[in-house]
Design an enzyme around this catalytic site. Structure first.
Site, PDB file in Angstrom:
ATOM      1  N   ASP A   1       0.623   0.060 -20.820  1.00 44.47           N
ATOM      2  CA  ASP A   1       2.171  -0.021 -20.289  1.00 44.47           C
ATOM      3  C   ASP A   1       3.067  -0.598 -21.368  1.00 44.47           C
ATOM      4  O   ASP A   1       4.178  -0.384 -21.272  1.00 44.47           O
ATOM      5  CB  ASP A   1       1.994  -0.920 -18.995  1.00 44.47           C
ATOM      6  CG  ASP A   1       1.348  -0.058 -17.738  1.00 44.47           C
ATOM      7  OD1 ASP A   1       1.491   1.321 -17.792  1.00 44.47           O
ATOM      8  OD2 ASP A   1       0.929  -0.646 -16.778  1.00 44.47           O
TER       9      ASP A   1
ATOM     10  N   LYS B   1      -6.841  -3.187 -12.334  1.00 43.07           N
ATOM     11  CA  LYS B   1      -6.416  -3.668 -13.593  1.00 43.07           C
ATOM     12  C   LYS B   1      -6.852  -5.257 -14.276  1.00 43.07           C
ATOM     13  O   LYS B   1      -7.050  -5.341 -15.323  1.00 43.07           O
ATOM     14  CB  LYS B   1      -4.989  -3.529 -13.643  1.00 43.07           C
ATOM     15  CG  LYS B   1      -4.656  -1.946 -13.755  1.00 43.07           C
ATOM     16  CD  LYS B   1      -3.007  -2.079 -13.856  1.00 43.07           C
ATOM     17  CE  LYS B   1      -2.396  -0.752 -13.909  1.00 43.07           C
ATOM     18  NZ  LYS B   1      -0.954  -0.464 -14.431  1.00 43.07           N
TER      19      LYS B   1
ATOM     20  N   ASN C   1      12.569 -12.526  -9.550  1.00 43.66           N
ATOM     21  CA  ASN C   1      11.595 -11.859  -8.305  1.00 43.66           C
ATOM     22  C   ASN C   1      11.874 -12.533  -7.047  1.00 43.66           C
ATOM     23  O   ASN C   1      12.372 -13.551  -6.780  1.00 43.66           O
ATOM     24  CB  ASN C   1      10.245 -12.358  -9.034  1.00 43.66           C
ATOM     25  CG  ASN C   1       9.039 -11.567  -8.044  1.00 43.66           C
ATOM     26  OD1 ASN C   1       9.228 -10.323  -7.955  1.00 43.66           O
ATOM     27  ND2 ASN C   1       8.070 -12.432  -7.569  1.00 43.66           N
TER      28      ASN C   1
HETATM   29  P1  NAP Z   1       2.683  -5.434  -8.535  1.00 41.28           P
HETATM   30  O1  NAP Z   1       1.735  -6.181  -9.300  1.00 41.28           O
HETATM   31  O2  NAP Z   1       2.145  -5.342  -7.086  1.00 41.28           O
HETATM   32  O3  NAP Z   1       4.120  -6.460  -8.514  1.00 41.28           O
HETATM   33  C1  NAP Z   1       5.106  -5.767  -7.440  1.00 41.28           C
HETATM   34  C2  NAP Z   1       6.450  -6.747  -7.480  1.00 41.28           C
HETATM   35  O4  NAP Z   1       7.388  -5.947  -6.934  1.00 41.28           O
HETATM   36  C3  NAP Z   1       6.364  -7.979  -7.321  1.00 41.28           C
HETATM   37  O5  NAP Z   1       7.148  -8.782  -8.224  1.00 41.28           O
HETATM   38  C4  NAP Z   1       6.742  -8.192  -5.864  1.00 41.28           C
HETATM   39  O6  NAP Z   1       7.550  -9.063  -5.692  1.00 41.28           O
HETATM   40  C5  NAP Z   1       8.240  -7.179  -6.216  1.00 41.28           C
HETATM   41  N1  NAP Z   1       8.639  -6.480  -4.988  1.00 41.28           N
HETATM   42  C6  NAP Z   1       7.779  -5.551  -4.171  1.00 41.28           C
HETATM   43  N2  NAP Z   1       8.668  -4.984  -3.049  1.00 41.28           N
HETATM   44  C7  NAP Z   1       9.845  -5.624  -3.350  1.00 41.28           C
HETATM   45  C8  NAP Z   1      11.092  -5.641  -2.704  1.00 41.28           C
HETATM   46  N3  NAP Z   1      11.263  -4.704  -1.489  1.00 41.28           N
HETATM   47  N4  NAP Z   1      12.031  -6.285  -3.141  1.00 41.28           N
HETATM   48  C9  NAP Z   1      11.929  -6.986  -4.200  1.00 41.28           C
HETATM   49  N5  NAP Z   1      10.775  -6.958  -5.025  1.00 41.28           N
HETATM   50  C10 NAP Z   1       9.697  -6.387  -4.665  1.00 41.28           C
HETATM   51  O7  NAP Z   1       2.887  -3.991  -9.020  1.00 41.28           O
HETATM   52  P2  NAP Z   1       2.985  -3.625 -10.511  1.00 41.28           P
HETATM   53  O8  NAP Z   1       1.762  -2.958 -11.114  1.00 41.28           O
HETATM   54  O9  NAP Z   1       3.602  -4.672 -11.400  1.00 41.28           O
HETATM   55  O10 NAP Z   1       4.181  -2.366 -10.423  1.00 41.28           O
HETATM   56  C11 NAP Z   1       5.783  -2.539 -10.189  1.00 41.28           C
HETATM   57  C12 NAP Z   1       6.331  -1.195 -10.320  1.00 41.28           C
HETATM   58  O11 NAP Z   1       6.143  -0.906 -11.661  1.00 41.28           O
HETATM   59  C13 NAP Z   1       5.617  -0.159  -9.345  1.00 41.28           C
HETATM   60  O12 NAP Z   1       6.871   0.603  -8.802  1.00 41.28           O
HETATM   61  C14 NAP Z   1       4.965   0.832 -10.310  1.00 41.28           C
HETATM   62  O13 NAP Z   1       4.803   1.994  -9.822  1.00 41.28           O
HETATM   63  C15 NAP Z   1       5.704   0.464 -11.192  1.00 41.28           C
HETATM   64  N6  NAP Z   1       5.109   0.832 -12.794  1.00 41.28           N
HETATM   65  C16 NAP Z   1       5.372   1.821 -13.254  1.00 41.28           C
HETATM   66  C17 NAP Z   1       4.926   2.476 -14.422  1.00 41.28           C
HETATM   67  C18 NAP Z   1       5.110   3.583 -15.233  1.00 41.28           C
HETATM   68  O14 NAP Z   1       4.651   3.829 -16.198  1.00 41.28           O
HETATM   69  N7  NAP Z   1       6.598   4.294 -15.004  1.00 41.28           N
HETATM   70  C19 NAP Z   1       3.759   1.748 -15.154  1.00 41.28           C
HETATM   71  C20 NAP Z   1       3.407   0.513 -14.219  1.00 41.28           C
HETATM   72  C21 NAP Z   1       4.054   0.298 -13.014  1.00 41.28           C
HETATM   73  P3  NAP Z   1       6.957 -10.334  -4.758  1.00 41.28           P
HETATM   74  O15 NAP Z   1       6.145 -11.235  -5.582  1.00 41.28           O
HETATM   75  O16 NAP Z   1       7.728 -11.139  -4.080  1.00 41.28           O
HETATM   76  O17 NAP Z   1       5.695  -9.638  -3.882  1.00 41.28           O
END
Ligand code: NAP
Length: 278
Positions: A103, A68, A153
């Site tokens: 998004d 992305k 976070n």
């Molecule tokens: P990303 O860039 O990898 O970021 C992940 C985030 O989650 C980071 O802030 C990470 O914290 C935190 N995290 C991961 N595991 C954790 C845990 N066990 N406890 C607490 N915090 C945790 O991922 P992203 O692209 O932002 O996506 C995040 C979520 O949104 C995913 O589940 C994704 O599927 C969802 N999403 C959904 C949609 C939709 O259309 N519904 C669209 C986009 C994303 P750290 O900084 O500490 O690693």
């Protein structure tokens, strides 16, 4: 000459994507001659793949993890993709390959549909997570004039970086401040990966939450997360990640296939059945 149009989603890996299900449902519903597939593209093959989209007959693509950010340099990002620092949708305008981040509108349109009026008084908002999805959410909330956005976070440094990127309305807060923050917040967004099937459940105590708190869950697998269950138990209004997933797909489909598609209960049932079967 063929009039068929082609699009796909690229990622690495790509096995989990529900985008083909959504776009092929719309292609069939509207009787459009087109196809939407998924392609696994490794990081070192990204520039070649994106550079030859048109030569390979693609009207455009969706982009997911880990590409992305990298596609920003391979396309002409709009203001939204620049501000978020990531794009998930690419299409051609003339010979120019453009990109945006749907998004942002997916998040807003899902809330507008599920909880009308949710953004009327956004004094205090809490966003969990500081990754790509959290940046899209914060950008969206700033567009709706949220006065104070508190980013919480697991890794504090990432929350600090996000706050610095977006300016004064956004602050980073510690996880142990959550109860206090939720007592006066009107919206809680889970934009972290916590709660996903292969992760632990998200541990948030809603007992002290403002009774008019709205919850926006981004995690969609499982559909019914522990956070959504806790919101229901407290009688709080909530929208789920499946809703956002469907709404974020609208903008790409419209650009590639020329028709703005509807998010229907039939589509939701299809996505939910697929998630339940996985
Ligand atoms: P990303 O860039 O990898 O970021 C992940 C985030 O989650 C980071 O802030 C990470 O914290 C935190 N995290 C991961 N595991 C954790 C845990 N066990 N406890 C607490 N915090 C945790 O991922 P992203 O692209 O932002 O996506 C995040 C979520 O949104 C995913 O589940 C994704 O599927 C969802 N999403 C959904 C949609 C939709 O259309 N519904 C669209 C986009 C994303 P750290 O900084 O500490 O690693």
């Amino acid at each position: 000459m063929t009039t068929s149009r082609k699009a796909c989603v690229i990622g690495w890996p790509i096995g989990h994507s529900r985008s083909p299900l959504i776009h092929n449902y719309w292609l069939k519903k509207y009787g459009i001659d087109g196809e939407y597939t998924k392609r696994e593209v490794a990081p070192d093959a990204l520039a070649d793949f994106v550079g030859s989209l048109r030569a390979n007959g693609f009207a455009g693509i969706n982009v997911t993890i880990p590409h992305k950010q990298a596609v920003l340099k391979l396309s002409k990002p709009d203001e939204r993709a620049e501000a978020v620092g990531a794009a998930n949708t690419l299409w051609y305008e003339g010979d120019t390959l453009c990109s945006t981040n749907t998004d942002v509108e997916g998040f807003l349109n899902n809330l507008d549909a599920g909880v009308p009026g949710w953004s009327r008084n956004l004094e205090n908002v809490v966003v969990l997570g500081a990754g790509g999805a959290a940046r899209a959410v914060v950008h969206a909330l700033m567009g709706r004039k949220a006065a104070h956005i508190h980013v919480v976070n697991r890794t504090r440094k990432s929350a600090d970086d996000l706050a610095a990127r977006f300016g004064k309305a956004v602050t980073a807060d510690n996880w142990d401040a959550l109860s206090t923050l939720l007592a006066r917040a009107s919206l809680l967004v889970n934009a972290s990966s916590a709660g996903m099937k292969k992760q632990g459940a998200l541990d948030v105590d809603l007992n002290s939450a403002n009774p008019s708190l709205t919850i926006a869950e981004l995690v969609y697998d499982p559909r019914d997360t522990a956070l959504l269950k806790a919101a229901r138990a407290r009688g709080l209004r909530a929208v789920d990640g499946v809703g956002m997933l469907m709404h974020q797909a609208v903008g790409g489909f419209e650009r590639w296939f020329g028709r703005r598609p509807e998010v229907t209960s039939e589509l939701r049932a299809l996505v939910e059945a697929d998630l339940a079967a996985a």
